[in-house]
Motif scaffolding. Structure first.
Motif, PDB file in Angstrom:
ATOM      1  N   ASN A 268       0.832  -1.197   0.000  1.00 48.50           N
ATOM      2  CA  ASN A 268       0.000   0.000   0.000  1.00 48.50           C
ATOM      3  C   ASN A 268       0.868   1.249   0.000  1.00 48.50           C
ATOM      4  O   ASN A 268       1.874   1.308   0.707  1.00 48.50           O
ATOM      5  CB  ASN A 268      -0.927   0.035   1.214  1.00 48.50           C
ATOM      6  CG  ASN A 268      -1.980  -1.034   1.187  1.00 48.50           C
ATOM      7  OD1 ASN A 268      -1.677  -2.195   1.432  1.00 48.50           O
ATOM      8  ND2 ASN A 268      -3.214  -0.655   0.902  1.00 48.50           N
TER       9      ASN A 268
ATOM     10  N   THR B 226      -6.282   0.185  -7.446  1.00 48.03           N
ATOM     11  CA  THR B 226      -5.282  -0.849  -7.681  1.00 48.03           C
ATOM     12  C   THR B 226      -4.445  -0.508  -8.905  1.00 48.03           C
ATOM     13  O   THR B 226      -4.971  -0.324  -9.999  1.00 48.03           O
ATOM     14  CB  THR B 226      -5.952  -2.218  -7.889  1.00 48.03           C
ATOM     15  OG1 THR B 226      -6.709  -2.559  -6.720  1.00 48.03           O
ATOM     16  CG2 THR B 226      -4.901  -3.300  -8.117  1.00 48.03           C
TER      17      THR B 226
ATOM     18  N   THR C 255       0.613  -6.144  -8.442  1.00 45.17           N
ATOM     19  CA  THR C 255      -0.273  -5.017  -8.183  1.00 45.17           C
ATOM     20  C   THR C 255       0.014  -4.421  -6.812  1.00 45.17           C
ATOM     21  O   THR C 255       0.594  -5.074  -5.944  1.00 45.17           O
ATOM     22  CB  THR C 255      -1.751  -5.441  -8.243  1.00 45.17           C
ATOM     23  OG1 THR C 255      -2.005  -6.439  -7.252  1.00 45.17           O
ATOM     24  CG2 THR C 255      -2.101  -5.990  -9.617  1.00 45.17           C
TER      25      THR C 255
ATOM     26  N   VAL D  84      -1.775  -1.168  -4.035  1.00 40.63           N
ATOM     27  CA  VAL D  84      -2.940  -0.317  -3.785  1.00 40.63           C
ATOM     28  C   VAL D  84      -2.481   1.096  -3.448  1.00 40.63           C
ATOM     29  O   VAL D  84      -1.607   1.297  -2.596  1.00 40.63           O
ATOM     30  CB  VAL D  84      -3.796  -0.872  -2.632  1.00 40.63           C
ATOM     31  CG1 VAL D  84      -4.935   0.092  -2.295  1.00 40.63           C
ATOM     32  CG2 VAL D  84      -4.357  -2.237  -3.011  1.00 40.63           C
TER      33      VAL D  84
END
Length: 222
Positions: free
Chosen positions: A23, A60, A81, A83
């Motif tokens: 994140n 995302t 990926t 966030v």
């Protein structure tokens, strides 16, 4: 006597692995914090190129790693990926009241429903919209982080109303958006439209640079 045969030595397979933080916080700029490495037999371990998609706004994001290959190694790709977290808005504060406002992390259009609490006020008065904005635990105080303010006239006030809240009105102060260091919050004074007869309903919205919105509903009377 003698003999010979040709044979082909194929390029060794490789694996491209992309590593990203789980994140990260929205900054307003493209976020490029991932890395990629290509590995293979005989000790291959080299950096690989990384390209990104959807890596600016909250949501995302994707990082794509690519190894172009070499004389001895085949190309390969990989992806990962991460966030991008949006900001957090708190408000609107009194006189509007925090219980009467809705923060949408991904923006969008909000309409009144059966749970809507209407703020009531006299048309033509000035209503101070007060709020705070945070990036994680860090408070944001720069007006450049506020994208804009809008007041949308609603086609009807017919939604089932869960309650109402009488707004105390101020008719003084600069209407320009500002961060009030004394009160420790942003203030946007909204000069409401005049109402010639009956009542008119509006949705007042502040939009932040991360795309999120903070809205409240108002019934203005003559």
């Amino acid at each position: 006597s003698s003999d010979s045969k040709d044979f082909t030595i194929g390029k060794a397979a490789t694996t491209t692995t992309v590593t990203c933080p789980a994140n990260v916080m929205f900054t307003g700029s493209p976020i490029e914090l991932c890395s990629a490495r290509a590995t293979g037999v005989n000790g291959l371990d080299v950096p690989a190129g990384v390209t990104y998609s959807n890596n600016t706004m909250p949501g995302t994001a994707t990082a794509n790693g690519s190894f172009t290959g070499s004389a001895n190694y085949a190309p390969s790709t990989g992806s990962a990926t991460f966030v991008i977290d949006g900001w957090t808005a708190r408000g609107f504060h009194q006189p509007v009241g925090i219980g009467n406002s809705v923060h949408l992390p991904n923006g969008g259009v909000i309409a009144p429903d059966s749970k809507t609490v209407w703020n009531t006020a006299k048309g033509g008065a000035t209503i101070p919209l007060k709020f705070n904005l945070f990036a994680g635990s860090a408070e944001l105080k720069d007006t450049k982080d506020i994208k804009g303010f809008s007041a949308t006239a609603l086609t009807s006030c017919s939604a089932v109303v869960a309650g109402s809240d009488e707004v105390d009105i101020t008719t003084t102060g600069n209407t320009a958006l500002r961060y009030d260091t004394t009160e420790g919050q942003f203030i946007q004074n909204w000069k409401t439209p005049t109402v010639k007869a009956g009542e008119a309903c509006y949705r007042a919205t502040v939009t932040f640079q991360d795309g999120s919105t903070l809205s409240a509903f108002f019934k203005l009377r003559k």
